[in-house]
Design a protein around this motif. Structure first.
Motif, mmCIF file in Angstrom:
data_model
loop_
_atom_site.group_PDB
_atom_site.id
_atom_site.type_symbol
_atom_site.label_atom_id
_atom_site.label_comp_id
_atom_site.label_asym_id
_atom_site.label_seq_id
_atom_site.Cartn_x
_atom_site.Cartn_y
_atom_site.Cartn_z
ATOM 1 N N UNK A 1 0.797 -1.233 0.000
ATOM 2 C CA UNK A 1 0.000 0.000 0.000
ATOM 3 C C UNK A 1 0.826 1.278 0.000
ATOM 4 N N UNK B 1 -9.010 4.910 3.368
ATOM 5 C CA UNK B 1 -8.164 3.877 2.782
ATOM 6 C C UNK B 1 -8.742 2.471 2.966
ATOM 7 N N UNK B 2 -9.904 2.395 3.620
ATOM 8 C CA UNK B 2 -10.549 1.101 3.778
ATOM 9 C C UNK B 2 -9.833 0.177 4.746
ATOM 10 N N UNK B 3 -9.217 0.792 5.785
ATOM 11 C CA UNK B 3 -8.526 -0.039 6.769
ATOM 12 C C UNK B 3 -9.127 0.220 8.142
ATOM 13 N N UNK C 1 -7.949 -4.991 6.430
ATOM 14 C CA UNK C 1 -7.873 -4.206 5.199
ATOM 15 C C UNK C 1 -8.875 -4.719 4.185
ATOM 16 N N UNK C 2 -9.652 -3.789 3.636
ATOM 17 C CA UNK C 2 -10.506 -4.176 2.513
ATOM 18 C C UNK C 2 -9.823 -3.694 1.245
ATOM 19 N N UNK D 1 -8.446 -1.938 -1.953
ATOM 20 C CA UNK D 1 -8.372 -0.501 -2.192
ATOM 21 C C UNK D 1 -9.237 -0.093 -3.362
#
Lengths: 76, 718
Positions: free
Chosen positions: A57, B133-135, B278-279, B281
């Protein structure tokens, strides 16, 4: 197995082998790119001679000459 | 520092781009001091906070770093600062700022700090961005996994600061609160043997009685020490041992670096599912912006547009402000002249001190504007994109991609440009840029070129564009020489070991205005305080050289008895300017005539060159005085131009032939004729070595170029 600079923009791969200078290898591994880690080629700056890659990331820039010694297997 | 009761010290460490500076600024308020780390030119800020139960606690920042392993001297600082190695004091608590959106990579540094048994508090920053950020992070689980205090914060908003201060206080009170056992087991038994062996050569004062640090430092040495490194004070025995162990490992197909780094990431990857979800991104805003800004055509056009605005601002927009400062100091000078009786002290005050302070302050508008843009570009993340776009070109010259902004700024003025080299972290890159920036055609050279170009092509006979073409030619010439110099110096004097171009491309962020204002203020005040004093001293010195000893009234019309040069006789027929002629500068000008004659310059030009060291544009006004024109004369007026045309050598030849003008322009283009530049290089490099080198090599180059032009031209019959 191809070197990183032969991936197309946006393509995903998995690191197989890191070559090049010791300092370069160490830096890249410490940023989280170890054999087995997924890596994606985000874009290439033709003018700048630099690649932008995504590892865990985060976005990193690698020079073309150095990217030539980073080998990956392209993922599906 | 010998204080009876030691003030506790908190160090703030973390990866680059994690908001370390914002946290530091918000914690310490506006009272931080900028100083250098002992022995190097890396700056550090020291501030303080009030902590309940402790009173004043010192806070200092540590250079941003992804890991404690080091190759350059600057990188070595991070470990010296957090581990309290020589010559730095050991901090009582290290606050490690962690970017929550890049958690695993940031925890790599945390893991190294834990290995060193550093009492740490983990400041989990940018927690407000996790949704985007989908976290998601389970802070309690993270705390359990690491074993050290973890405090979620949002640095720009100040969220979580109270909890952070509490956590710092608790660890200060009882460092065991942050103590954790060594986290990871190495899966490689052979690595253990390496660590044990190398550990024996780790100096005891590094270990400081904590045997666990021996192990951590052995790992550090195995990763960092190598033939080409630039590390400081590594014992020879340790160097040899590391080299031997590495050779043995290489021979048996092992890779020590990979074993160590994999052990750490192995631990992190095994534990991270417990605290990090985490999904996948989605396309981020940064991606969308970069599609435009890094686009080979649109992005590049925008880049040129941004750089044009930046350049225009320091070249033109700063001008009115500079004008006001000049008017103000002129007024101050005039007023002092009006109210004070004449004499040495009035002259010292007006021409030395007031003019000197004015001469320092005129740089402020450009410095403030340039650092406003630099702050903006650093904060938003655009600076890294510039390096990305320009790397190929800059690398060809041996320069860092980030050298682009200082080089461009050099076209306006070398002083702010040299300050701007701070955006590069490696001192070798900074030095190289500083050594070539003064070659760029700065705006102070323009009045000189204007005068000389007018002397070559009188404005009344000028064909359209010829004057403009000549000026463009001067810009091209200076750029070409600067690039050549960078290429040569980068391969000789400033040859550095190759450093991989591995940068992080940070996500775009909104600028944090208070930090930008603070940086503008800091850079300006450091300039005034440290470079300004040198410039002021030089101004007073130059004033003295140019006006003493005063010629006695009666003698001013006669040739000085001791005059060594025959051309004086003719010169003495001119009215006025005799003070200057008799001054130390005048004598110096005459004594250096033999060196200048092969370039086509007479002693009067020599005096002008000496005067120009105060600032290049001063050449024009000094020449006006040398030729006996009134001080108040408009410098660009026809009077000076016509005087220049009338100048003759004692044998009647014209002084300012076009060839001499070209020779003189080449001299101005190349020589670092600027005490302010020299002063600011002294301040930025911390010693006189580099400014002297800069002055020496540029002057030598200027002499050779002028010699070649004048002698070559004469041979060819011009």
């Amino acid at each position: 197995m191809v070197s990183l600079n032969h991936l197309t923009s946006g393509a995903q791969g998995r690191l197989v082998r890191l070559g090049g200078d010791r300092a370069f290898r160490r830096r890249l591994m410490e940023l989280g790119l170890l054999p087995g880690t997924p890596v994606r080629l985000v874009r290439r700056a033709e003018l700048g001679g630099v690649l932008e890659i995504e590892v865990r990331r985060s976005r990193l820039t690698v020079r073309l000459a150095e990217a030539a010694e980073v080998f990956v297997v392209a993922a599906e | 520092m010998t204080i009876a009761t030691r003030i506790p010290c908190v160090a703030i460490a973390g990866n680059p781009n994690t908001g370390k500076t914002t946290l530091f600024n918000r914690l310490t308020g506006a009272r931080a001091k900028v100083g250098n780390y002992p022995g190097v030119t890396v700056e550090r800020q020291i501030g303080s906070i009030e902590l309940e139960g402790f009173g004043k606690v010192q806070v200092m920042d540590v250079p941003g770093t992804y890991s404690l392993s080091a190759r350059s001297r600057e990188e070595q600082l991070a470990i010296q600062a957090v581990a309290g190695l020589h010559p730095l004091e050991k901090p009582d608590v290290v606050v490690c700022v962690v970017d929550a959106t890049q958690l695993v990579r940031n925890l790599y540094l945390v893991l190294q700090l834990i290995e060193l048994d550093t009492p740490i508090v983990c400041a989990l920053n940018m927690t407000d961005r996790l949704k985007v950020t989908g976290q998601s992070i389970d802070v309690k689980a993270l705390k359990r996994a690491l074993g050290v205090p973890v405090v979620p914060i949002v640095a720009p908003k100040g969220t979580g600061f109270e909890e952070l201060r509490q956590a710092i206080g608790e660890v200060l009170k009882d460092p065991r609160k942050a103590h954790v056992d060594w986290p990871w087991e190495s899966p490689e038994p052979l690595l253990e043997a390496d660590v044990l062996t190398v550990g024996k050569e780790i100096p005891d004062d590094w270990v400081g009685g904590n045997e666990r640090r021996r192990r951590a430092l052995a790992l550090w040495a195995l990763l960092s020490v190598e033939e080409e490194d630039e590390l400081d004070s590594i014992p020879e025995a340790l160097r040899n041992l590391v080299a031997r162990r590495r050779m043995l490992a290489d021979a048996s197909g092992r890779r020590i670096e990979e074993e160590i780094i994999r052990s750490r990431y192995g631990w992190l990857d095994a534990h991270s599912p417990g605290f990090l979800k985490e999904s996948p991104q989605s396309l981020s805003l940064t991606d969308k912006i970069d599609r435009v800004l890094l686009n080979p055509t649109v992005g590049f056009a925008l880049f040129i547009a941004f750089m044009t605005v930046l350049f225009q601002s320091i070249f033109a927009w700063a001008d009115p402000l500079i004008g006001w400062i000049e008017v103000l100091f002129e007024w101050l000078g005039d007023t002092t002249v009006a109210v004070m009786p004449g004499g040495f002290f009035r002259d010292l005050l007006v021409q030395g001190l007031i003019a000197g302070v004015g001469g320092v302050l005129v740089f402020l508008p450009q410095i403030l504007l340039l650092f406003f843009f630099i702050g903006l570009m650093e904060d938003t993340g655009y600076m890294t994109r510039i390096a990305y776009l320009m790397d190929r070109v800059m690398r060809l010259l041996g320069l860092h991609g980030r050298a682009f902004v200082p080089m461009l700024s050099g076209y306006a003025c070398a002083v702010p440009a040299i300050l701007a080299t701070r955006t590069m972290e490696r001192s070798r890159d900074r030095l190289l840029t500083m050594m070539v920036v003064p070659l760029m055609t700065c705006s102070a050279r323009l009045p000189v070129y204007g005068l000389l170009i007018a002397a070559i092509i009188p404005p009344d006979h000028a064909r359209p564009f010829t004057q403009g073409l000549l000026l463009t030619g001067m810009y091209l010439f200076s750029t070409l020489i600067a690039l050549l110099a960078a290429g040569v110096l980068g391969r000789t004097v400033l040859k550095g070991s190759r450093v991989p171009f591995l940068m992080e491309m940070p996500p775009y962020r909104l600028p944090h205005w208070p930090s930008i204002v603070r940086m503008m203020w800091q850079r300006s005040s450091v300039f005034i305080r440290e470079a300004g004093t040198i410039i002021l001293a030089c101004t007073v010195g130059m004033w003295f050289l140019l006006s003493y000893p005063k010629a006695p009234e009666t003698e001013s019309a006669q040739a000085p008895v001791t005059s060594p040069i025959s051309s004086d006789e003719k010169a003495e027929h001119e009215i006025g300017g005799s003070d200057l002629r008799n001054s130390y500068a005048g004598r110096l000008g005459r004594s250096v005539e033999p060196i200048l004659k092969p370039l086509g310059f007479d002693w009067k030009i020599g005096v002008g060159l000496i005067g120009a060291f105060a600032a290049r544009e001063v050449f024009v006004s000094t020449m006006a005085v040398v030729y006996g024109l009134d001080d108040g004369e408009d410098e660009t007026s026809h009077t000076l131009r016509s005087h220049i045309h009338e100048q003759r050598w004692p044998d009647g030849r014209v002084v300012y032939t076009p060839l001499v003008c070209f020779s003189l322009m080449a001299f101005f283009a190349l020589a670092c004729q600027c005490m302010s530049t020299v002063a600011v290089v002294k301040r930025e490099t911390g010693s006189w070595r580099w400014p002297i080198f800069l002055f020496g090599y540029t002057t030598a180059m200027a002499w050779v170029a002028s010699f070649a032009i004048y002698q070559g031209g004469t041979l060819l019959g011009f």
